[in-house]
Design an enzyme around this catalytic site. Structure first.
Site, PDB file in Angstrom:
ATOM      1  N   ALA A 157      40.227  34.055  67.872  1.00 35.20           N
ATOM      2  CA  ALA A 157      39.676  34.696  69.067  1.00 35.20           C
ATOM      3  C   ALA A 157      39.061  36.031  68.676  1.00 35.20           C
ATOM      4  CB  ALA A 157      40.765  34.894  70.115  1.00 35.20           C
ATOM      5  N   ASP A 164      37.946  30.582  70.396  1.00 42.22           N
ATOM      6  CA  ASP A 164      37.260  31.248  71.501  1.00 42.22           C
ATOM      7  C   ASP A 164      35.880  31.733  71.075  1.00 42.22           C
ATOM      8  OD1 ASP A 164      37.222  32.361  74.203  1.00 42.22           O
ATOM      9  OD2 ASP A 164      37.284  34.329  73.226  1.00 42.22           O
ATOM     10  N   HIS A 190      34.330  31.966  74.747  1.00 41.83           N
ATOM     11  CA  HIS A 190      34.310  33.410  74.435  1.00 41.83           C
ATOM     12  C   HIS A 190      34.848  34.223  75.615  1.00 41.83           C
ATOM     13  CE1 HIS A 190      32.215  36.449  71.586  1.00 41.83           C
ATOM     14  NE2 HIS A 190      33.299  36.984  72.124  1.00 41.83           N
ATOM     15  N   LEU A 191      36.125  34.002  75.901  1.00 41.81           N
ATOM     16  CA  LEU A 191      36.765  34.624  77.064  1.00 41.81           C
ATOM     17  C   LEU A 191      37.581  35.868  76.722  1.00 41.81           C
ATOM     18  CD1 LEU A 191      38.078  31.431  78.930  1.00 41.81           C
ATOM     19  CD2 LEU A 191      35.968  32.703  79.345  1.00 41.81           C
ATOM     20  N   GLY A 192      37.477  36.367  75.498  1.00 41.14           N
ATOM     21  CA  GLY A 192      38.339  37.467  75.074  1.00 41.14           C
ATOM     22  C   GLY A 192      38.363  38.654  76.014  1.00 41.14           C
ATOM     23  N   ALA A 193      37.199  39.009  76.571  1.00 48.15           N
ATOM     24  CA  ALA A 193      37.126  40.166  77.463  1.00 48.15           C
ATOM     25  C   ALA A 193      37.018  39.765  78.921  1.00 48.15           C
ATOM     26  CB  ALA A 193      35.926  41.029  77.085  1.00 48.15           C
ATOM     27  N   GLU A 203      26.718  30.319  69.668  1.00 51.36           N
ATOM     28  CA  GLU A 203      27.276  30.250  71.019  1.00 51.36           C
ATOM     29  C   GLU A 203      26.163  30.056  72.041  1.00 51.36           C
ATOM     30  OE1 GLU A 203      29.803  33.653  71.649  1.00 51.36           O
ATOM     31  OE2 GLU A 203      31.244  32.989  70.141  1.00 51.36           O
ATOM     32  N   ARG A 258      44.164  47.046  65.739  1.00 49.86           N
ATOM     33  CA  ARG A 258      44.680  47.315  67.081  1.00 49.86           C
ATOM     34  C   ARG A 258      45.033  46.032  67.815  1.00 49.86           C
ATOM     35  NH1 ARG A 258      42.276  51.536  70.740  1.00 49.86           N
ATOM     36  NH2 ARG A 258      44.478  51.725  71.185  1.00 49.86           N
ATOM     37  N   ILE A 259      44.147  45.038  67.774  1.00 46.67           N
ATOM     38  CA  ILE A 259      44.449  43.793  68.478  1.00 46.67           C
ATOM     39  C   ILE A 259      45.536  43.022  67.744  1.00 46.67           C
ATOM     40  CG2 ILE A 259      43.505  41.589  69.269  1.00 46.67           C
ATOM     41  CD1 ILE A 259      40.830  43.006  69.678  1.00 46.67           C
TER      42      ILE A 259
END
Length: 530
Positions: free
Chosen positions: A230, A256, A279-282, A261, A151-152
């Site tokens: 990412a 990302d 880790h800014l994906g969301a 982490e 999907r992504i």
């Protein structure tokens, strides 16, 4: 009557509370304050969290009224799903809330690498004006490789099409026909790495994909390659990435996500040809609001006794007690089918036979798809996104029912048509007063094998001595065979052997056994609890 208590343990959008409505007693607690959390859980019917609150076995054990744990996001690392399932507590998340944000972040990383945007920004703010130092490249007419066309990955492909780039992809679960609809050419991983000017990664982290891109792949890459991850930390071997960037074997990278982490002490932090984000994906307003609203709706459904599509462990809702035991069985059959497939699925038939068809069995189709995709996509698979995952891959899905089941009271079957023209199938049933889950057919061979965590499926030419060969190999490797059944359709023809073993089998040993018995198929299939 007192209203059900809904506990909000972290900051969520106002829209989340709005969608819960006034039917609940909404209370707030700091989820990171452990004593306060445990005390507040004592009479809570639901809890809404993000990533900071740890809902583990201890927390679940004190929450005697708890019916649902709702994570306003995708990941569920901070929820003990097994303990929740054992306690009959539903776990829901928001699997589609961040897909656009994640796709856009990947595009942002690609552009940042192409045009040195972060470095140029820092330089300009420092009072410098070094235009020539930051001469970049265009995405136009470049070859961009997408590792993972789910999907992504599909959203990324659709957005990159506007740059008029040449799009290639690696995904063993997507057919070339489906890729062609997206304007993407499918390649092997090695060919993708060798041809690409940019690579962006969108696959799950599994034992098979951990370290998927390492020194061997970087050795085949262009010196101009810029790579972005990412998706999940660890898919790129970070040591190999450091070496490739340090030696200028490749031009740049954007990360990302990381193995650890935050990546404190990582040598990657000292490189000037890498762009890092935490880790800014969301991390967009839209993704956070979608996640909160999504789980608020799920909480309402769960506490109202209705079917909750986003449940990752318990289907919930008004499902007949006759149908309910088939849900985990069907998920496991889906995992077996996916393990048997050598090429991408193009169609799936879910067949339900027996007296069970008197009831609504649509949830069994959802369970089959959930099982099929559980180990092959990056996002958490649920009853709502499993059909969407099939649609995104161009897989047609049918539910077929028949009240007649000649050999078993009820029979559940999944048949898959593959892109190479072949077909795979697996059937299962529940037997005895304990409703034991059993596999009763694989690829047309009749068997009766209890479902276990580790299965070995072999197809070979029937001849004397085969069992002794693989029995010796597994025994010498200290792999204990807990159960075995052999099926054949005629003497001297093809035979199928199913083994249940107590531990995972190394790939090297599987290859050795495959060669020794000249197997047409030899596959280990690991079953995770539904």
């Amino acid at each position: 009557m007192a209203k059900p208590i809904v506990l909000i343990a972290e900051e969520l959008s106002p829209a989340t509370v709005e969608h819960l409505g006034d039917e609940f007693d909404i209370r707030n607690v700091d989820g990171t304050d452990r004593p306060a959390l445990l005390a507040a859980l004592a009479d809570a019917s639901a809890i809404l969290i993000r990533s900071a609150t740890n809902v583990d076995a201890e927390a679940i054990s004190v929450a005697k009224q708890l019916k649902v744990i709702a994570r306003a996001g995708v990941g569920l690392d901070n929820v003990d799903i097994k303990a929740a399932t054992e306690a009959g507590v539903m776990v829901v998340n928001a699997p589609t809330s961040n897909i656009i944000s994640a796709a856009e972040l990947a595009i942002g990383h690609l552009l940042s690498l192409a045009r040195f945007i972060p470095d140029a920004n820092a330089s300009a703010k420092a009072g410098e004006w070094k235009r020539s130092k930051f001469t970049g490249v265009e995405l136009f007419d470049k070859t961009i490789g997408i590792v993972g066309l789910g999907r992504i990955g599909t959203l990324v492909a659709q957005r990159l099409a506007g740059f008029e780039a040449n799009l290639v992809a690696y995904d063993p679960y997507v057919t070339p026909a489906r890729a062609a609809q997206l304007g993407v050419t499918m390649l092997s991983l090695d060919d993708l790495v060798a041809q690409s000017d940019f690579i962006t990664i969108h696959i799950p982290k599994t034992p098979e994909t951990t370290g998927l891109i390492g020194a061997e792949q970087f050795a085949k890459a262009k010196p101009s390659l810029r790579i972005v991850n990412a998706s999940r930390g660890g898919i790129i071997d970070e040591d190999a990435l450091f070496a490739a960037l340090k030696s200028k074997r490749i031009a740049g990278a954007g990360l990302d996500v990381f193995v650890h982490e935050p990546p404190t002490g990582s040598p990657l932090l000292g490189l000037d040809n890498i762009v890092l984000t935490p880790h800014l994906g969301a991390s967009t307003d839209e993704a956070q609001e979608k996640a909160g609203v999504s789980v608020a709706k799920s909480v309402r459904l769960a506490l109202g006794g209705e079917l909750v599509p986003d449940a990752v462990n318990v289907a919930g809702g008004v499902i007949d007690t006759t149908v309910r035991p088939g849900i985990p069985l069907m998920e496991k059959l889906g995992q077996v089918l996916a393990g048997l497939a050598d090429s991408p699925l193009i169609n799936v038939d879910v067949e339900v036979r027996g007296e069970i068809v008197e009831f609504d069995v649509n949830v069994l189709k959802l369970a089959a798809l959930k099982g099929i995709f559980s180990n092959i996509v990056s996002e958490t698979v649920s009853y709502v996104n499993a059909p969407l995952l099939a649609e995104a891959r161009g897989i047609t899905v049918r539910l077929l029912t028949d009240a007649v089941s000649e050999e078993y009271r009820n029979l559940l079957t999944i048949r898959g048509g593959l892109s190479d023209g072949s077909q795979v199938s697996v059937s299962g049933t529940l037997t005895g007063t304990k409703q034991t889950e059993k596999i009763v057919e694989i690829n047309g061979y009749d068997v009766e094998v209890p479902i276990a965590e580790h299965l070995i499926v072999m197809i070979y030419t029937d001849r004397p001595g085969i069992v002794a060969i693989y029995g010796k190999e597994f025994g010498e490797a200290n792999i204990n065979i807990a159960g075995m059944q052999i099926a054949r359709q005629r003497a001297g023809g093809q035979a199928l052997s199913v083994l249940t073993v107590d531990s995972p089998v190394p790939d090297a040993l599987l290859a050795k056994v495959r060669k020794a018995i000249k197997a047409d198929l030899l596959r280990e299939i690991d079953i995770t609890e539904a």
